[in-house]
Scaffold this motif. Structure first.
Motif, PDB file in Angstrom:
ATOM      1  N   ASP A 143     -42.933  12.806  53.761  1.00  0.00           N
ATOM      2  CA  ASP A 143     -43.592  11.639  54.390  1.00  0.00           C
ATOM      3  C   ASP A 143     -44.265  10.804  53.280  1.00  0.00           C
ATOM      4  O   ASP A 143     -44.885  10.024  53.653  1.00  0.00           O
ATOM      5  N   GLN A 144     -44.637  11.554  52.079  1.00  0.00           N
ATOM      6  CA  GLN A 144     -45.371  10.223  51.218  1.00  0.00           C
ATOM      7  C   GLN A 144     -44.388   9.165  51.141  1.00  0.00           C
ATOM      8  O   GLN A 144     -44.768   7.769  50.281  1.00  0.00           O
ATOM      9  N   LEU A 145     -43.153   9.218  50.922  1.00  0.00           N
ATOM     10  CA  LEU A 145     -42.111   7.705  50.722  1.00  0.00           C
ATOM     11  C   LEU A 145     -42.351   6.761  51.599  1.00  0.00           C
ATOM     12  O   LEU A 145     -42.320   5.752  51.792  1.00  0.00           O
ATOM     13  N   ALA A 146     -43.307   7.286  52.481  1.00  0.00           N
ATOM     14  CA  ALA A 146     -44.046   6.501  53.887  1.00  0.00           C
ATOM     15  C   ALA A 146     -44.642   5.329  52.784  1.00  0.00           C
ATOM     16  O   ALA A 146     -44.816   4.055  53.640  1.00  0.00           O
ATOM     17  N   SER A 147     -45.435   5.519  51.570  1.00  0.00           N
ATOM     18  CA  SER A 147     -46.099   4.685  50.964  1.00  0.00           C
ATOM     19  C   SER A 147     -45.289   3.752  50.738  1.00  0.00           C
ATOM     20  O   SER A 147     -46.233   2.293  50.724  1.00  0.00           O
ATOM     21  N   VAL A 148     -44.123   3.821  50.488  1.00  0.00           N
ATOM     22  CA  VAL A 148     -43.312   2.616  49.506  1.00  0.00           C
ATOM     23  C   VAL A 148     -43.193   1.381  50.905  1.00  0.00           C
ATOM     24  O   VAL A 148     -43.170   0.596  50.350  1.00  0.00           O
ATOM     25  N   SER A 149     -42.877   1.773  51.733  1.00  0.00           N
ATOM     26  CA  SER A 149     -42.525   1.058  53.527  1.00  0.00           C
ATOM     27  C   SER A 149     -43.903   0.201  53.031  1.00  0.00           C
ATOM     28  O   SER A 149     -44.377  -1.071  53.721  1.00  0.00           O
ATOM     29  N   ARG A 150     -45.089   1.242  53.134  1.00  0.00           N
ATOM     30  CA  ARG A 150     -46.266   0.101  53.820  1.00  0.00           C
ATOM     31  C   ARG A 150     -46.417  -0.394  52.505  1.00  0.00           C
ATOM     32  O   ARG A 150     -47.555  -1.589  52.317  1.00  0.00           O
ATOM     33  N   LEU A 151     -46.503   0.163  51.218  1.00  0.00           N
ATOM     34  CA  LEU A 151     -46.465  -1.192  49.813  1.00  0.00           C
ATOM     35  C   LEU A 151     -45.864  -2.356  50.269  1.00  0.00           C
ATOM     36  O   LEU A 151     -46.489  -3.873  50.487  1.00  0.00           O
ATOM     37  N   MET A 152     -44.649  -2.309  50.700  1.00  0.00           N
ATOM     38  CA  MET A 152     -43.872  -3.538  50.820  1.00  0.00           C
ATOM     39  C   MET A 152     -44.090  -4.154  51.935  1.00  0.00           C
ATOM     40  O   MET A 152     -44.369  -5.491  51.462  1.00  0.00           O
ATOM     41  N   HIS A 153     -44.769  -3.442  53.091  1.00  0.00           N
ATOM     42  CA  HIS A 153     -45.110  -4.970  54.322  1.00  0.00           C
ATOM     43  C   HIS A 153     -46.550  -5.594  53.808  1.00  0.00           C
ATOM     44  O   HIS A 153     -46.430  -6.707  54.002  1.00  0.00           O
ATOM     45  N   GLY A 154     -46.855  -4.911  53.281  1.00  0.00           N
ATOM     46  CA  GLY A 154     -48.058  -5.214  52.337  1.00  0.00           C
ATOM     47  C   GLY A 154     -48.074  -6.694  51.725  1.00  0.00           C
ATOM     48  O   GLY A 154     -48.233  -7.468  51.262  1.00  0.00           O
ATOM     49  N   VAL A 155     -46.884  -6.473  50.820  1.00  0.00           N
ATOM     50  CA  VAL A 155     -46.478  -7.266  49.380  1.00  0.00           C
ATOM     51  C   VAL A 155     -46.171  -8.480  50.710  1.00  0.00           C
ATOM     52  O   VAL A 155     -46.615  -9.326  50.123  1.00  0.00           O
ATOM     53  N   VAL A 156     -45.099  -8.481  51.633  1.00  0.00           N
ATOM     54  CA  VAL A 156     -44.270  -9.428  51.835  1.00  0.00           C
ATOM     55  C   VAL A 156     -45.007 -10.224  52.743  1.00  0.00           C
ATOM     56  O   VAL A 156     -44.577 -11.402  52.813  1.00  0.00           O
ATOM     57  N   ALA A 157     -45.471  -9.303  53.930  1.00  0.00           N
ATOM     58  CA  ALA A 157     -46.299  -9.880  54.810  1.00  0.00           C
ATOM     59  C   ALA A 157     -47.273 -10.788  54.042  1.00  0.00           C
ATOM     60  O   ALA A 157     -47.392 -12.298  54.494  1.00  0.00           O
ATOM     61  N   ALA A 158     -47.818 -11.275  52.447  1.00  0.00           N
ATOM     62  CA  ALA A 158     -48.569 -12.383  52.097  1.00  0.00           C
ATOM     63  C   ALA A 158     -47.893 -12.814  51.520  1.00  0.00           C
ATOM     64  O   ALA A 158     -47.941 -14.673  51.609  1.00  0.00           O
ATOM     65  N   GLN A 159     -46.977 -12.298  51.041  1.00  0.00           N
ATOM     66  CA  GLN A 159     -45.491 -13.455  50.545  1.00  0.00           C
ATOM     67  C   GLN A 159     -44.784 -14.811  51.771  1.00  0.00           C
ATOM     68  O   GLN A 159     -44.698 -15.085  51.702  1.00  0.00           O
ATOM     69  N   LEU A 160     -45.109 -14.351  52.907  1.00  0.00           N
ATOM     70  CA  LEU A 160     -43.944 -14.318  53.829  1.00  0.00           C
ATOM     71  C   LEU A 160     -45.383 -15.989  55.019  1.00  0.00           C
ATOM     72  O   LEU A 160     -44.817 -16.816  54.871  1.00  0.00           O
ATOM     73  N   ASN A 161     -46.805 -14.956  54.634  1.00  0.00           N
ATOM     74  CA  ASN A 161     -47.795 -16.350  54.779  1.00  0.00           C
ATOM     75  C   ASN A 161     -47.388 -17.528  53.938  1.00  0.00           C
ATOM     76  O   ASN A 161     -47.748 -18.553  54.350  1.00  0.00           O
ATOM     77  N   THR A 162     -47.537 -17.373  53.331  1.00  0.00           N
ATOM     78  CA  THR A 162     -48.299 -18.326  51.504  1.00  0.00           C
ATOM     79  C   THR A 162     -45.775 -19.087  51.736  1.00  0.00           C
ATOM     80  O   THR A 162     -46.648 -20.315  51.978  1.00  0.00           O
ATOM     81  N   ILE A 163     -45.152 -18.472  51.977  1.00  0.00           N
ATOM     82  CA  ILE A 163     -44.259 -19.070  52.076  1.00  0.00           C
ATOM     83  C   ILE A 163     -44.083 -20.158  53.876  1.00  0.00           C
ATOM     84  O   ILE A 163     -44.272 -21.648  53.408  1.00  0.00           O
ATOM     85  N   ALA A 164     -45.046 -19.730  54.346  1.00  0.00           N
ATOM     86  CA  ALA A 164     -45.093 -19.948  55.398  1.00  0.00           C
ATOM     87  C   ALA A 164     -46.204 -21.285  55.493  1.00  0.00           C
ATOM     88  O   ALA A 164     -45.796 -22.558  55.929  1.00  0.00           O
ATOM     89  N   PHE A 165     -47.320 -21.147  55.244  1.00  0.00           N
ATOM     90  CA  PHE A 165     -48.254 -22.061  54.762  1.00  0.00           C
ATOM     91  C   PHE A 165     -47.702 -23.001  53.642  1.00  0.00           C
ATOM     92  O   PHE A 165     -47.570 -25.009  54.023  1.00  0.00           O
ATOM     93  N   ASP A 166     -46.442 -23.259  52.571  1.00  0.00           N
ATOM     94  CA  ASP A 166     -46.064 -23.622  51.971  1.00  0.00           C
ATOM     95  C   ASP A 166     -44.909 -25.138  52.823  1.00  0.00           C
ATOM     96  O   ASP A 166     -45.422 -26.246  52.075  1.00  0.00           O
ATOM     97  N   LEU A 167     -44.402 -24.476  53.372  1.00  0.00           N
ATOM     98  CA  LEU A 167     -43.411 -25.467  54.344  1.00  0.00           C
ATOM     99  C   LEU A 167     -43.882 -25.643  55.054  1.00  0.00           C
ATOM    100  O   LEU A 167     -44.075 -27.498  55.969  1.00  0.00           O
ATOM    101  N   ALA A 168     -45.311 -25.509  55.997  1.00  0.00           N
ATOM    102  CA  ALA A 168     -45.824 -26.698  57.251  1.00  0.00           C
ATOM    103  C   ALA A 168     -46.343 -28.019  56.209  1.00  0.00           C
ATOM    104  O   ALA A 168     -46.304 -28.434  56.906  1.00  0.00           O
ATOM    105  N   GLY A 169     -46.864 -27.644  54.997  1.00  0.00           N
ATOM    106  CA  GLY A 169     -47.742 -29.257  54.436  1.00  0.00           C
ATOM    107  C   GLY A 169     -48.608 -28.751  54.686  1.00  0.00           C
ATOM    108  O   GLY A 169     -49.553 -28.134  55.553  1.00  0.00           O
ATOM    109  N   PRO A 170     -49.294 -30.267  54.538  1.00  0.00           N
ATOM    110  CA  PRO A 170     -50.513 -31.095  54.945  1.00  0.00           C
ATOM    111  C   PRO A 170     -50.569 -30.268  56.243  1.00  0.00           C
ATOM    112  O   PRO A 170     -52.129 -30.042  56.435  1.00  0.00           O
ATOM    113  N   ARG A 171     -50.217 -30.622  56.816  1.00  0.00           N
ATOM    114  CA  ARG A 171     -50.505 -30.285  58.949  1.00  0.00           C
ATOM    115  C   ARG A 171     -50.667 -28.399  59.013  1.00  0.00           C
ATOM    116  O   ARG A 171     -51.738 -28.481  59.727  1.00  0.00           O
ATOM    117  N   ALA A 172     -50.969 -27.701  58.081  1.00  0.00           N
ATOM    118  CA  ALA A 172     -51.480 -26.281  57.897  1.00  0.00           C
ATOM    119  C   ALA A 172     -52.712 -26.744  57.952  1.00  0.00           C
ATOM    120  O   ALA A 172     -53.546 -25.541  58.493  1.00  0.00           O
TER     121      ALA A 172
END
Ligand SMILES: Cc1cc2nc3c(=O)[nH]c(=O)nc-3n(C[C@H](O)[C@H](O)[C@H](O)COP(=O)(O)OP(=O)(O)OC[C@H]3O[C@@H](n4cnc5c(N)ncnc54)[C@H](O)[C@@H]3O)c2cc1C
Length: 426
Positions: free
Chosen positions: A326-355
């Motif tokens: 079951d401990q392998l689930a921590s690999v998924s948990r880690l990647m979700h945290g890292v990727v969610a932050a990166q996707l939000n950063t990408i979305a912010f960058d894409l949205a530009g000044p109107r964000a």
């Protein structure tokens, strides 16, 4: 129908498609509502609407796809759940009722509850009548879940609970809590814990709402004073709560890919429904469709989305096949945290000044600014990514365990902020 009378995945998909078109409203926001709701009245109205949608799913024989039929579910397979999630793309849905109600709370009841407990709660959950919250974190113990100081003392057939829980999302509009409490302080910390179910709105529980910098008040702190719960509300054995919590945390770490929840299939972060396709439309709204930098960002987001989805699939498959713990689930948990932050950063960058400065027509772009500011949430909720790194290194890769000062000594002898205060030591 298949030969054994089970609805085939394709029949189920077509039934779901027809039902969704006639029952749930279309949306362009990935189906996931606002984190920062407007007024309390608006949020309560949204919760009521989602309860109604859940009831409609129940009436339409689409609730609890992978829950057992004996407890109100459809008893179908993860493949049926995946087909439903593909059909759900583009519809609003009862997202507040998924996590933590369906998982980890209902998942824990399914795994450790008695038949009576399951009958009492699971069908009501699937009808949208019971919203559940996790009473795990405390002011003095978040990452160190086993350090819980909330106590439960037995008196006849009842337990009397005292203590405080914190960071409970939406406790003020929820119905039930799954609560971890200390029932024995004479044994090491992991061995003296027990899990209980309790109604949130009852005498003895005071709910205090925590106001965040952005004005939202979704988090709560609960103060429990002499709260009485019957022994029949205990989940698992007395002092054996760590066995339950270990699986509870597993269900929490894998919430984004759990077949017990529904969510639009595109979501990489399990919440906002972010994907390469939705970011492409964001780039279009921001007038950056032909911008080479925007193209790179959309491509990166899409690759991350696909990688996380495939990672989830493989982790689930390995755990289900017994080839990984079951401990392998921590690999998924880690990647979700890292990727969610990166996707939000990408979305912010894409949205530009109107964000950062938006008018009414740019609300979708503006919301990316808020998501960017709160992007670390996914690295904290459900256990931090630092703790996930610890689990991956120690439990998955077998690296040396972190040094601790409280292993194998009775909990009452463990030094913490309260003992440090009373014994005068620093
Ligand atoms: C959006 C959101 C929703 C939440 N919902 C709920 C909920 O419904 N119910 C609930 O019970 N809780 C909830 N939480 C609380 C969450 O589980 C805790 O915030 C989290 O477990 C961290 O605990 P803490 O805040 O006490 O931080 P701490 O445990 O005090 O940690 C502080 C920092 O130290 C780091 N750290 C601590 N110990 C170690 C270690 N051994 N090794 C390396 N680093 C370490 C942590 O990673 C963190 O960065 C929610 C949190 C968020 C953000």
């Amino acid at each position: 129908m298949s030969v054994d009378g089970t609805e085939s995945v394709e029949d189920f998909r077509l039934r779901a498609r027809r039902w969704l078109a006639g029952n749930l409203p279309p949306t362009s926001s990935g189906g996931f509502g606002r984190r920062t709701a407007g007024s309390d009245e608006e949020e309560l109205a949204e919760v009521a609407t989602e309860r109604r949608w859940q009831r409609q799913l129940w009436d339409g024989r689409l609730a609890g796809i992978c829950f057992p039929t004996g407890y109100g579910g459809l008893g179908l397979t993860p493949a049926h759940a995946a087909a439903f999630n593909e059909e759900l793309v583009g519809y609003a849905y009862p997202w507040r009722l998924q996590v933590p109600t369906m998982t980890p709370c209902a998942a824990v009841i399914l795994e450790f509850g008695t038949h009576e407990q399951k009958i009492a709660h699971l069908p009501a959950i699937l009808r949208g009548e019971q919203l559940w919250m996790q009473f795990l974190s405390e002011p003095g113990s978040g990452s160190d879940v086993a350090g819980a100081q909330t106590t439960a003392v037995r008196e006849g057939d009842e337990w009397i609970i005292n203590g405080s829980k914190i960071w409970t999302t939406g406790a003020w509009w929820s119905d039930w809590g799954l609560c971890l409490a200390r029932t024995n302080s004479d044994v090491p910390k992991h061995r003296g814990l027990t899990v209980f179910m309790l109604p949130i709105h009852q005498p003895g529980i005071e709910i205090s709402r925590i106001e965040m910098l952005d004005g939202s008040k979704e988090f709560c702190q609960e103060f429990m004073t002499d709260v009485r719960v019957p022994d029949s509300a205990r989940i698992g054995g007395v002092d054996d709560g760590w066995t339950v919590v270990t699986r509870w945390l597993f269900h929490e770490r894998t919430y984004a890919s759990s077949p017990l929840t529904i969510r639009p299939a595109r979501g990489a972060d399990g919440a906002r429904g972010e994907s390469g396709a939705s970011l492409l439309s964001l780039a279009e709204q921001a007038g950056r469709r032909d911008d080479p930098r925007a193209r790179e960002l959309v491509g990166e987001a899409h690759a991350l989305t696909v990688a996380v989805r495939e990672l989830d699939r493989r982790v689930h498959a390995a755990i289900a096949a017994g080839t990984a713990s079951d401990q392998l689930a921590s690999v998924s948990r880690l990647m979700h945290g890292v990727v969610a932050a990166q996707l939000n950063t990408i979305a912010f960058d894409l949205a530009g000044p109107r964000a950062v400065a938006w008018g009414a027509p740019d609300e979708e772009l503006g919301s990316r600014g808020i998501s960017y500011l709160t992007r670390q949430m996914a690295s904290i909720a459900g256990g931090t990514t630092e703790m996930a790194r610890n689990v991956v290194s120690e439990r998955v890769l077998g690296m040396p365990r972190e040094r601790t000062l409280d292993r194998n000594i009775p909990f009452r002898e463990v030094r913490n902020s309260s003992t440090a205060r009373t014994d005068g030591r620093r």
